[in-house]
Design a protein around this motif. Structure first.
Motif, short mmCIF file in Angstrom:
data_model
loop_
_atom_site.label_atom_id
_atom_site.label_comp_id
_atom_site.label_asym_id
_atom_site.label_seq_id
_atom_site.Cartn_x
_atom_site.Cartn_y
_atom_site.Cartn_z
N GLY A 144 9.31 -5.13 -31.63
CA GLY A 144 9.83 -5.34 -30.22
C GLY A 144 9.67 -4.31 -29.43
O GLY A 144 8.44 -3.59 -29.46
N LEU A 145 10.49 -3.90 -28.43
CA LEU A 145 10.22 -3.08 -27.36
C LEU A 145 10.61 -1.74 -27.97
O LEU A 145 11.79 -1.63 -28.40
CB LEU A 145 11.20 -3.33 -26.04
N THR A 146 9.57 -0.81 -27.93
CA THR A 146 9.63 0.38 -28.61
C THR A 146 9.64 1.73 -27.63
O THR A 146 10.23 2.65 -28.04
CB THR A 146 8.70 0.58 -29.40
N ARG A 147 9.05 1.32 -26.43
CA ARG A 147 9.00 2.65 -25.55
C ARG A 147 9.05 2.14 -24.03
O ARG A 147 8.54 1.13 -23.74
CB ARG A 147 7.88 3.42 -25.86
N ARG A 148 9.60 2.80 -23.43
CA ARG A 148 9.70 2.57 -21.69
C ARG A 148 9.58 3.98 -20.71
O ARG A 148 9.99 4.92 -21.32
CB ARG A 148 11.19 2.10 -21.30
N TYR A 149 8.80 3.63 -19.73
CA TYR A 149 8.70 4.87 -18.79
C TYR A 149 9.29 4.45 -17.57
O TYR A 149 9.19 3.33 -16.96
CB TYR A 149 7.12 4.86 -18.52
N PHE A 150 10.26 5.46 -16.99
CA PHE A 150 10.83 5.18 -15.78
C PHE A 150 9.99 6.26 -14.83
O PHE A 150 10.12 7.38 -15.28
CB PHE A 150 12.24 5.42 -15.58
N VAL A 151 9.49 5.92 -13.65
CA VAL A 151 8.76 6.86 -12.98
C VAL A 151 9.43 7.13 -11.27
O VAL A 151 10.00 6.23 -11.03
CB VAL A 151 7.46 6.51 -12.85
N CYS A 152 9.10 8.06 -10.70
CA CYS A 152 9.42 8.14 -9.26
C CYS A 152 8.94 7.11 -8.56
O CYS A 152 7.98 6.56 -8.95
CB CYS A 152 8.97 9.58 -8.89
N HIS A 153 9.65 6.67 -7.38
CA HIS A 153 9.24 5.47 -6.82
C HIS A 153 8.11 5.59 -5.97
O HIS A 153 7.44 4.72 -5.51
CB HIS A 153 10.32 5.37 -5.73
N ARG A 154 7.42 7.03 -6.13
CA ARG A 154 6.08 7.37 -5.10
C ARG A 154 5.04 7.51 -6.17
O ARG A 154 4.01 8.08 -5.84
CB ARG A 154 6.37 8.46 -4.22
N ALA A 155 5.28 6.98 -7.37
CA ALA A 155 4.31 7.19 -8.49
C ALA A 155 3.09 6.30 -8.25
O ALA A 155 3.53 5.31 -7.78
CB ALA A 155 4.92 7.13 -9.97
N GLY A 156 1.92 6.58 -8.74
CA GLY A 156 1.07 5.56 -8.82
C GLY A 156 0.35 5.72 -7.46
O GLY A 156 0.73 6.18 -6.40
N ASN A 157 -0.68 4.67 -7.10
CA ASN A 157 -1.37 4.62 -5.86
C ASN A 157 -1.62 3.06 -5.52
O ASN A 157 -1.44 2.37 -6.25
CB ASN A 157 -2.99 5.33 -5.89
N THR A 158 -1.35 2.96 -4.15
CA THR A 158 -1.75 1.50 -3.68
C THR A 158 -2.93 0.77 -4.14
O THR A 158 -4.01 1.40 -3.70
CB THR A 158 -1.37 1.40 -2.43
N PRO A 159 -3.00 -0.12 -4.83
CA PRO A 159 -4.10 -0.87 -5.27
C PRO A 159 -4.85 -1.37 -3.86
O PRO A 159 -4.09 -2.14 -3.06
CB PRO A 159 -3.85 -2.12 -6.15
N VAL A 160 -6.05 -1.46 -3.90
CA VAL A 160 -6.96 -1.95 -2.52
C VAL A 160 -7.24 -3.45 -3.23
O VAL A 160 -7.84 -3.83 -4.03
CB VAL A 160 -8.37 -1.14 -2.41
N LYS A 161 -6.67 -4.34 -2.14
CA LYS A 161 -6.59 -5.79 -2.28
C LYS A 161 -8.30 -6.14 -1.68
O LYS A 161 -8.69 -5.67 -0.68
CB LYS A 161 -5.66 -6.47 -1.74
#
Length: 725
Positions: free
Chosen positions: A133-150
């Motif tokens: 089943g579901l074993t691990r979850r990550y919660f991140v800052c709302h500014r995490a990651g980068n905007t993907p280029v479409k």
């Protein structure tokens, strides 16, 4: 070798992590409180400090900072078993336990709000119902990651949507563990380094994650929307209800507008079905409610119109002059809206009918006019005021050939800034003054001559708006309209009429609810009119001239109408009257030696007319006619110059019955209308119903005491009435 940290944590609240001595050196740790203080002070951290704030349960899990890594490595429960019961529970720490991952999310979200950021759900490992089943979850800052280029598409326009993501590395990781058959979630990773500034407490509430509308607030908003109040008024009411300062609700005006918009994004066919179902339900509750509709070839709703019993009764007396406003649209459904409005004897707007049209063309507008007259028992108005609309002009000429059509001057004037401000520049205000002077002239010759001079003076020979206005001058200029009755609606009542319409346009939720919104607005207006009527009638009328005509008019006319007549009586004292020949008089201001108005008076027939046409236009005698009557020792205003539509309610009802043009048939129709209105008004409360029942019982007993003399015509009419009832 594991190190026991209990005593150290109790005294210093140090967040530490037990690791294998042979694998790891001792990390220098910061307490959760120290980290929170650093965040609130908004100090940007160096890379070394950032390294110290990252807490791991295993060196191999340092890869978790790279959120693109999808490999799954599960920690051993032994490696995360910590006793931190005395640590500050306001700050996440390794080994912290939660019954569900949702509770962990709520805890981290509250922590983030206090610190000045918001969070979002990121990566998961495992899947519900598959394997472990579901074993691990990550919660991140709302500014995490980068905007993907479409990828760009030349054929499809791209939305210029701004992103707040900047690659922030703050996160929390929770892992599911099971002991003795009981599952729980433990914090196995936590990093609190942000590469951006954190928000102040009074700013963080504007982040989308913290702008929520509860179910109870949604219900309140939808209830407010039905009443037709604006979004700003909704916000202020809820601020007062909750006792918060302005602007401190957990949602913004934009959120409320989005909520209302979400209720409008429904299938148009379903909306139409609901609208007709609503009309039929109202018809079942109130048989005197009237509505008509048309369907297109695909059996979809095309046009719909409705009116109320009280509106039909009001039209019987006040339907001589009406405004048909088609300038509004239901923006949520992109449908033209037509509203029929008049003015009652107390100078207040009264609602006659409403209609929604799919398209504003000659065919649909002709249908609207036909249906309106059918609602009003086939009686067309004497005059009708509309916006400038060529299709509507044609429809009125076809369906209401005996009705005088005119354009609402306030709708024309509202366009002046966009038409002439840039053209005239600094002379715009000067031009407006000249326009109003020409508009209020009495002679058509003087108007046309003055218009030519105005065009020459301001250099407007080639202006298309000026040319168009002059071509339509007979539809809006007072010199061409003074011989027609408009109840004073050409100038002074635009704000009250527009405010009445805006009341049910300000907040639109569902199309089917719009009929209810109109009914609420009409009922509110009726109650406000009743209150104002009572207040006017209770006020002591102040006589200014002491003339017998003044006291006579005060006893018959409503306070609104009397105030208009009183103004003319006061001015009449400043004019001199000269008899030219038998029945003809010249009246002019006492300071003038030329000009004046011609008055024709036939005392034996009680007829008096003036060249200014003030009575024909407003239903109120002018100062010139009043001066002649006063000079001729007339102590009461002739009966015909105290119109029924301007009289008080009591005398109004009696006069409407006794002056019916077609004796018995008209009286029966009027009685039907009055009884219908009585039932509608009485049903609004138990108190009203009790009063009506008691009074009608007394009246019915008195009626039965009267003799019965039935002719064959009366018998036929009685049978027809009984069948209708």
């Amino acid at each position: 070798m594991r190190v026991s940290c209990h005593n150290v944590l109790q005294s210093m609240r140090v967040s530490c992590h037990n690791v294998e001595g042979k694998k790891n050196g001792d990390f220098h740790k910061k307490t959760g409180n120290e980290k929170l203080q650093q965040i609130n002070n908004k100090n940007m951290m160096s890379e070394e400090a950032a390294h110290l704030l990252v807490v791991y349960d295993d060196p191999s899990d340092q890869r978790s900072l790279s959120f693109d890594d999808t490999s799954s490595t599960e920690e051993s429960p032994d490696e995360t078993r910590l006793s931190l019961e005395t640590a500050n529970d306001m700050v996440p720490y390794i080994g912290q336990r939660f019954a569900t991952h949702d509770l962990a999310y709520e805890f981290y979200s509250e922590y983030a709000k206090r610190c000045g950021f918001s969070i979002r759900r990121h990566r998961t490992e495992g899947k519900d119902g598959v394997g472990k089943g579901l074993t691990r979850r990550y919660f991140v800052c709302h500014r995490a990651g980068n905007t993907p280029v479409k990828p760009t598409n030349e054929n499809k326009p791209q939305r210029n949507r701004k992103s707040s993501r900047c690659g922030c590395q703050a996160f929390i990781r929770i892992t599911k563990s099971t002991e003795l058959g009981i599952s729980e979630w433990r914090v196995t990773g936590f990093a609190n380094h942000h590469n951006h500034e954190l928000l102040e407490p009074n700013q963080v509430r504007f982040l989308p994650a913290y702008r929520t509308i509860s179910d109870s607030d949604k219900s309140r908003i939808l209830m407010f929307a039905k009443t037709g109040i604006s979004v700003q008024q909704m916000m202020r009411l809820m601020e007062l209800e909750k006792g918060v300062e302005p602007g401190y609700l957990p949602f913004t005006e934009k959120d409320v507008r989005n909520l209302l918009q979400s209720f409008r994004k429904l299938d148009s066919e379903d909306e139409s079905v609901d609208l007709l179902r609503m009309c039929k339900a109202i018809k079942e509750r109130d048989p005197n409610f009237k509505f008509e509709y048309t369907l297109d070839v695909n059996n979809r709703l095309e046009n719909v119109a409705w009116s109320y019993a009280s509106s039909v009764q009001s039209y019987e007396i006040f339907g001589d002059a009406v405004v048909f406003d088609t300038t509004h649209r239901l923006s949520a459904f992109d449908m033209p809206l037509g509203v029929w409005v008049g003015m009652n004897n107390y100078g207040m707007p009264c609602f006659f009918g409403c209609m929604l049209l799919r398209e504003e063309n000659s065919r649909s507008l002709s249908w609207a006019l036909k249906v309106f007259m059918s609602f009003m028992n086939g009686k067309p108005p004497q005059t009708i005021l509309t916006d400038q609309n060529s299709c509507l002009k044609e429809a009125i000429a076809m369906e209401m050939p005996t009705t005088k059509h005119a354009l609402c001057i306030w709708m024309i004037v509202s366009k002046f800034p966009s038409w002439f401000n840039a053209v005239l520049g600094e002379r715009y205000n000067e031009w407006k003054l000249e326009f109003y002077r020409l508009y209020n002239l009495e002679s058509t010759d003087d108007f046309e001559m003055g218009w030519r001079d105005m065009v020459n003076s301001f250099g407007l020979h080639t202006n298309r708006h000026i040319a168009n206005m002059f071509a339509l001058r007979s539809l809006w200029a007072l010199p061409y309209l003074r011989s027609h009755f408009f109840a004073g609606m050409t100038t002074g009542h635009s704000k009250s009429i527009n405010a009445f319409i805006q009341r049910f346009l300000s907040a639109q939720t569902r199309l089917s609810h719009f009929v209810e919104q109109v009914a609420v607005a009409v009922d509110f207006k009726d109650q406000a009119a009743e209150q104002q009527t009572m207040q006017q009638n209770l006020q002591n009328i102040c006589l200014k001239t002491g003339a017998p005509m003044e006291s006579h008019a005060a006893s018959i006319l409503t306070p609104y109408a009397f105030s208009k007549l009183q103004d003319q009586l006061v001015l009449a004292a400043h004019y001199a009257s000269f008899q030219l020949e038998d029945g003809c008089f010249l009246v002019r201001h006492h300071t003038k030696i030329e000009g004046g108005r011609k008055i024709y008076w036939v005392p034996s027939q009680g007829i008096i007319t003036c060249s200014c046409h003030h009575f024909e236009f407003s239903g109120i005698l002018c100062r010139y006619a009043l001066r002649v009557l006063s000079t001729g020792n007339c102590f009461e205003i002739p009966e015909r110059y105290l119109p029924v539509r301007w009289r008080r309610i009591s005398s109004l009802s009696m006069k409407a019955v006794t002056n019916s043009p077609n004796d018995h048939a008209e009286k029966v129709k009027l009685l039907q209308s009055m009884v219908s209105c009585l039932v509608t008004e009485s049903a609004k409360s138990t108190e009203r119903l009790d009063i009506a029942t008691e009074q009608v019982s007394v009246l019915l007993a008195r009626v039965r005491e009267q003799p019965v003399l039935l002719s064959s015509q009366v018998i036929r009419e009685f049978s027809s009435l009984h069948k209708d009832l």
